[in-house]
Every structure is written in C-alpha cells, then in structure tokens.
Design a protein around this motif. Structure first.
Motif, short mmCIF file in Angstrom:
data_model
loop_
_atom_site.label_atom_id
_atom_site.label_comp_id
_atom_site.label_asym_id
_atom_site.label_seq_id
_atom_site.Cartn_x
_atom_site.Cartn_y
_atom_site.Cartn_z
N LEU A 1 4.89 4.87 7.59
CA LEU A 1 3.70 4.35 6.89
C LEU A 1 3.08 3.18 7.65
O LEU A 1 1.86 3.05 7.68
CB LEU A 1 4.07 3.88 5.48
N ASP A 2 3.90 2.37 8.26
CA ASP A 2 3.40 1.21 9.00
C ASP A 2 2.68 1.63 10.28
O ASP A 2 1.78 0.94 10.74
CB ASP A 2 4.54 0.26 9.34
N LEU B 1 -2.06 9.91 -2.01
CA LEU B 1 -0.70 9.41 -2.21
C LEU B 1 -0.26 8.56 -1.02
O LEU B 1 0.39 7.52 -1.20
CB LEU B 1 0.27 10.58 -2.40
N LEU B 2 -0.65 8.97 0.17
CA LEU B 2 -0.36 8.19 1.37
C LEU B 2 -1.02 6.81 1.28
O LEU B 2 -0.39 5.79 1.59
CB LEU B 2 -0.84 8.94 2.61
N ALA B 3 -2.28 6.77 0.84
CA ALA B 3 -2.98 5.49 0.71
C ALA B 3 -2.31 4.60 -0.33
O ALA B 3 -2.16 3.39 -0.12
CB ALA B 3 -4.44 5.74 0.34
N ILE B 4 -1.91 5.18 -1.44
CA ILE B 4 -1.24 4.40 -2.50
C ILE B 4 0.09 3.84 -1.99
O ILE B 4 0.39 2.65 -2.19
CB ILE B 4 -1.04 5.27 -3.76
N LEU B 5 0.88 4.68 -1.34
CA LEU B 5 2.17 4.22 -0.82
C LEU B 5 2.00 3.15 0.26
O LEU B 5 2.73 2.15 0.27
CB LEU B 5 2.97 5.38 -0.26
N LYS B 6 1.02 3.35 1.14
CA LYS B 6 0.78 2.37 2.21
C LYS B 6 0.30 1.04 1.62
O LYS B 6 0.74 -0.03 2.04
CB LYS B 6 -0.24 2.92 3.20
N GLY B 7 -0.57 1.10 0.63
CA GLY B 7 -1.03 -0.12 -0.02
C GLY B 7 0.07 -0.84 -0.77
O GLY B 7 0.20 -2.07 -0.70
N ARG C 1 3.28 -0.64 -0.16
CA ARG C 1 4.20 -1.22 0.84
C ARG C 1 3.62 -2.48 1.46
O ARG C 1 4.32 -3.45 1.69
CB ARG C 1 4.52 -0.18 1.92
N GLY C 2 2.32 -2.46 1.73
CA GLY C 2 1.67 -3.64 2.30
C GLY C 2 1.70 -4.84 1.36
O GLY C 2 1.90 -5.97 1.79
#
Length: 72
Positions: free
Chosen positions: A4-5, A59-65, A67-68
C-alpha cells in the motif's frame, strides 16, 4: 502492508476514476451493482465478481488512507 505504501496516490485516484466508475453512462457501474445488492438482485456469480472488480480501487483508497492516518 508495504505494498500500500508503494502505490502512489495519483495511481489510486486514476484507478478510482476509471475502473471504479466505468462505464460512466448511463450511471457508474459500481453504483448499479450496489443498487442491485441493496435490492437483493445480485445473484449471478458474474455480477458479484463485477461488483468486487469495480469496488477494488475504492477499497484500495480506503485502506491506503486509513493506513496513512494511523502512521501520522
């Protein structure tokens, strides 16, 4: 989670705006599939796969956000 990072936000945004919303007319495909899910009409395997495929960038955007936010 290191994957994700490594994915940049511009790539995630392009994925959300293209795959996440395509086709655009008459309405975004993801929205159509979510309405089918809410109405209980999402029965065929291809429809479930299609929902997951178009929801993946979001879902990728939600997880990345998420995590950030947790790292800051």
């Amino acid at each position: 989670m290191a994957l994700l990072d490594r994915i940049s936000w511009p790539i995630v945004a392009v994925l959300c705006l293209t795959l996440g919303l395509a086709p655009f007319a008459p309405e975004p495909h993801l929205w159509e599939k979510l309405k089918m899910l809410a109405a209980g009409e999402l029965r065929r395997a291809i429809d479930v796969f299609d929902l997951l495929w178009h929801a993946l960038p979001w879902l990728l955007a939600i997880l990345k956000g998420w995590r950030g936010l947790r790292q800051s």
